[in-house]
Design a protein around this motif. Structure first.
Motif, PDB file in Angstrom:
ATOM      1  N   LEU A   5       0.817  -1.211   0.000  1.00 54.94           N
ATOM      2  CA  LEU A   5       0.000   0.000   0.000  1.00 54.94           C
ATOM      3  C   LEU A   5       0.855   1.267   0.000  1.00 54.94           C
ATOM      4  O   LEU A   5       0.451   2.292  -0.545  1.00 54.94           O
ATOM      5  CB  LEU A   5      -0.937  -0.009   1.217  1.00 54.94           C
ATOM      6  CG  LEU A   5      -2.043   1.043   1.259  1.00 54.94           C
ATOM      7  CD1 LEU A   5      -2.984   0.925   0.082  1.00 54.94           C
ATOM      8  CD2 LEU A   5      -2.819   0.935   2.579  1.00 54.94           C
ATOM      9  N   PHE A   6       2.048   1.167   0.585  1.00 54.20           N
ATOM     10  CA  PHE A   6       2.902   2.349   0.696  1.00 54.20           C
ATOM     11  C   PHE A   6       4.106   2.307  -0.237  1.00 54.20           C
ATOM     12  O   PHE A   6       5.120   2.962   0.006  1.00 54.20           O
ATOM     13  CB  PHE A   6       3.300   2.563   2.157  1.00 54.20           C
ATOM     14  CG  PHE A   6       2.126   3.020   2.978  1.00 54.20           C
ATOM     15  CD1 PHE A   6       1.807   4.361   3.059  1.00 54.20           C
ATOM     16  CD2 PHE A   6       1.308   2.094   3.609  1.00 54.20           C
ATOM     17  CE1 PHE A   6       0.697   4.781   3.771  1.00 54.20           C
ATOM     18  CE2 PHE A   6       0.199   2.507   4.324  1.00 54.20           C
ATOM     19  CZ  PHE A   6      -0.116   3.863   4.408  1.00 54.20           C
ATOM     20  N   THR A   7       3.968   1.555  -1.320  1.00 54.53           N
ATOM     21  CA  THR A   7       4.977   1.605  -2.371  1.00 54.53           C
ATOM     22  C   THR A   7       4.607   2.694  -3.374  1.00 54.53           C
ATOM     23  O   THR A   7       3.430   3.005  -3.567  1.00 54.53           O
ATOM     24  CB  THR A   7       5.093   0.257  -3.102  1.00 54.53           C
ATOM     25  OG1 THR A   7       3.797  -0.111  -3.604  1.00 54.53           O
ATOM     26  CG2 THR A   7       5.602  -0.826  -2.176  1.00 54.53           C
ATOM     27  N   PRO A   8       5.579   3.290  -4.046  1.00 54.26           N
ATOM     28  CA  PRO A   8       5.281   4.322  -5.041  1.00 54.26           C
ATOM     29  C   PRO A   8       4.552   3.735  -6.244  1.00 54.26           C
ATOM     30  O   PRO A   8       4.590   2.533  -6.501  1.00 54.26           O
ATOM     31  CB  PRO A   8       6.667   4.838  -5.445  1.00 54.26           C
ATOM     32  CG  PRO A   8       7.587   4.412  -4.354  1.00 54.26           C
ATOM     33  CD  PRO A   8       7.023   3.128  -3.830  1.00 54.26           C
ATOM     34  N   PHE A   9       3.895   4.615  -6.976  1.00 53.04           N
ATOM     35  CA  PHE A   9       3.193   4.236  -8.202  1.00 53.04           C
ATOM     36  C   PHE A   9       3.452   5.304  -9.247  1.00 53.04           C
ATOM     37  O   PHE A   9       3.444   6.500  -8.947  1.00 53.04           O
ATOM     38  CB  PHE A   9       1.680   4.107  -7.945  1.00 53.04           C
ATOM     39  CG  PHE A   9       0.877   3.808  -9.182  1.00 53.04           C
ATOM     40  CD1 PHE A   9       0.838   2.526  -9.703  1.00 53.04           C
ATOM     41  CD2 PHE A   9       0.176   4.821  -9.836  1.00 53.04           C
ATOM     42  CE1 PHE A   9       0.097   2.238 -10.849  1.00 53.04           C
ATOM     43  CE2 PHE A   9      -0.571   4.551 -10.974  1.00 53.04           C
ATOM     44  CZ  PHE A   9      -0.602   3.255 -11.481  1.00 53.04           C
ATOM     45  N   GLU A  10       3.650   4.868 -10.487  1.00 55.13           N
ATOM     46  CA  GLU A  10       3.931   5.802 -11.564  1.00 55.13           C
ATOM     47  C   GLU A  10       3.093   5.442 -12.783  1.00 55.13           C
ATOM     48  O   GLU A  10       2.995   4.275 -13.163  1.00 55.13           O
ATOM     49  CB  GLU A  10       5.418   5.765 -11.921  1.00 55.13           C
ATOM     50  CG  GLU A  10       5.835   6.778 -12.974  1.00 55.13           C
ATOM     51  CD  GLU A  10       7.335   6.824 -13.181  1.00 55.13           C
ATOM     52  OE1 GLU A  10       7.770   7.366 -14.218  1.00 55.13           O
ATOM     53  OE2 GLU A  10       8.074   6.312 -12.311  1.00 55.13           O
ATOM     54  N   LEU A  11       2.490   6.443 -13.375  1.00 49.52           N
ATOM     55  CA  LEU A  11       1.726   6.266 -14.614  1.00 49.52           C
ATOM     56  C   LEU A  11       1.957   7.495 -15.481  1.00 49.52           C
ATOM     57  O   LEU A  11       1.562   8.606 -15.107  1.00 49.52           O
ATOM     58  CB  LEU A  11       0.233   6.094 -14.309  1.00 49.52           C
ATOM     59  CG  LEU A  11      -0.693   5.924 -15.518  1.00 49.52           C
ATOM     60  CD1 LEU A  11      -0.329   4.670 -16.314  1.00 49.52           C
ATOM     61  CD2 LEU A  11      -2.155   5.868 -15.081  1.00 49.52           C
ATOM     62  N   LYS A  12       2.654   7.288 -16.602  1.00 50.06           N
ATOM     63  CA  LYS A  12       3.062   8.411 -17.445  1.00 50.06           C
ATOM     64  C   LYS A  12       3.814   9.422 -16.582  1.00 50.06           C
ATOM     65  O   LYS A  12       4.766   9.057 -15.899  1.00 50.06           O
ATOM     66  CB  LYS A  12       1.856   8.997 -18.183  1.00 50.06           C
ATOM     67  CG  LYS A  12       1.172   7.975 -19.099  1.00 50.06           C
ATOM     68  CD  LYS A  12      -0.049   8.517 -19.808  1.00 50.06           C
ATOM     69  CE  LYS A  12       0.283   9.395 -20.985  1.00 50.06           C
ATOM     70  NZ  LYS A  12      -0.920   9.722 -21.781  1.00 50.06           N
TER      71      LYS A  12
END
Length: 343
Positions: A5-12
């Motif tokens: 839940l506390f990992t980073p996320f990247e989209l574009k």
């Protein structure tokens, strides 16, 4: 110890510090009915940024005055709205969160419009709703442009993403549903056409690196409503038109019939997983997910890429911080001013 839940996320070009989304929730707090966010909205959204939320999506913000659910909702139909949104966006950014605007039109669910509009002249059940006027084919092009205009203003205000509201029985949903769209023209023959053209209009106003999210009702609960196979077909058309991620909800088109919505934590998660697997596209799961362990499992089980918290975040602006502590996350962030309260 939490690793999901506390990992980073990247989209574009969107980079989030965690997988937690504040779901859009109307505040019905506009003063003088002018559609501009005010001090309530400023404090409301900034407190969730201080509380550790990764992505905040503002409440349903409408493309014209009569496109609002009520006269107390937000709008982006004028350039005069831009500074008030920019103030909120800049403040949220200052506290380490990202923010987007959910752009919409209520269609036949516009309670305070003198004459609501919709794909077809079918009234939403209930005494507070009026029978809408069916949009003429040539009027639909003007409506689509209103979505593009609102998106231009949102981008100018400084948002990190845009979400289109195609769920809960509002205008885009009304066009994509055979339950509410009885038209005989091209917008009735192809139920995805209106949504696709809205997507195309807003993409023209967005930077290439900015992702477009789309909220969709995966199933309808009224008798005669569509099922998830229809939603998947719509999502495929929308994805081809330029949607980068889907926010998976359900219902809103009318009173439930034989099929009823769940009333338990995580009842919509299987819809999110199904669309994620069918389209191989990032999705947000939503719906009574405020138990941190459940939210963690949704990400850990790869049911969804992001988790949206709605009422749980109304109750607790610091839900993300408290979830991190509960899950013993290494990425717990407590503002320096509050650290002594957590020792």
């Amino acid at each position: 110890m939490s690793n999901h839940l506390f990992t980073p996320f990247e989209l574009k070009g969107l980079q989030l510090k965690n997988r937690i989304v504040m779901a859009p929730m109307c505040q019905y707090s506009v003063i003088a009915k002018d559609g501009k966010p005010n001090d309530w909205h400023y404090i409301h959204y900034l407190s969730r940024a201080v509380g550790g939320t990764g992505l905040i999506i503002t409440e349903m913000t409408d493309v014209e005055p009569d496109g609002r659910i009520t006269d107390y909702d937000l709008g982006l139909w004028s350039d005069e709205h831009i500074p008030a949104f920019s103030r909120i966006i800049d403040g949220v950014h200052a506290h380490g969160a990202k923010i987007g605007i959910q752009i919409a039109h209520a269609g036949r669910k516009a309670e305070d419009a003198a004459e609501p509009v919709a794909p077809s002249a079918l009234k939403f059940p209930g005494s507070r709703y009026k029978t809408p006027r069916a949009l003429k084919t040539n009027e639909i092009k003007d409506m689509i442009q209103l979505f593009g205009n609102a998106t231009r203003r949102a981008v100018q205000a400084g948002v990190d993403m845009i979400e289109l509201h195609g769920a809960h029985g509002y205008l885009i949903h009304q066009f994509q549903s055979p339950f509410t769209n009885r038209r005989q023209d091209v917008y009735g023959q192809d139920l995805a056409k209106f949504g696709v053209e809205v997507i195309q209009a807003v993409k023209k106003e967005m930077p290439d690196e900015m992702p477009l999210f789309f909220r969709i009702s995966a199933v309808e609960y009224a008798d005669g409503g569509y099922d998830i196979e229809h939603a998947i077909d719509m999502c495929k058309a929308y994805q081809a038109a330029g949607v980068d991620a889907f926010h998976i909800s359900s219902g809103g088109e009318g009173p439930a019939g034989e099929r009823k919505p769940g009333n338990y934590s995580g009842y919509q998660v299987p819809f999110a997983r199904r669309i994620r697997e069918s389209l191989r596209v990032p999705v947000i799961a939503v719906g009574m997910l405020e138990d941190p362990a459940l939210a963690e499992s949704v990400i850990g089980n790869e049911d969804a890429d992001l988790v949206a918290i709605a009422r749980g975040m109304l109750r607790d602006p610091y839900w993300a911080t408290h979830a991190a502590i509960s899950l013993r996350s290494e990425n717990t962030h407590v503002p320096k001013q509050y650290e002594r309260a957590y020792l």
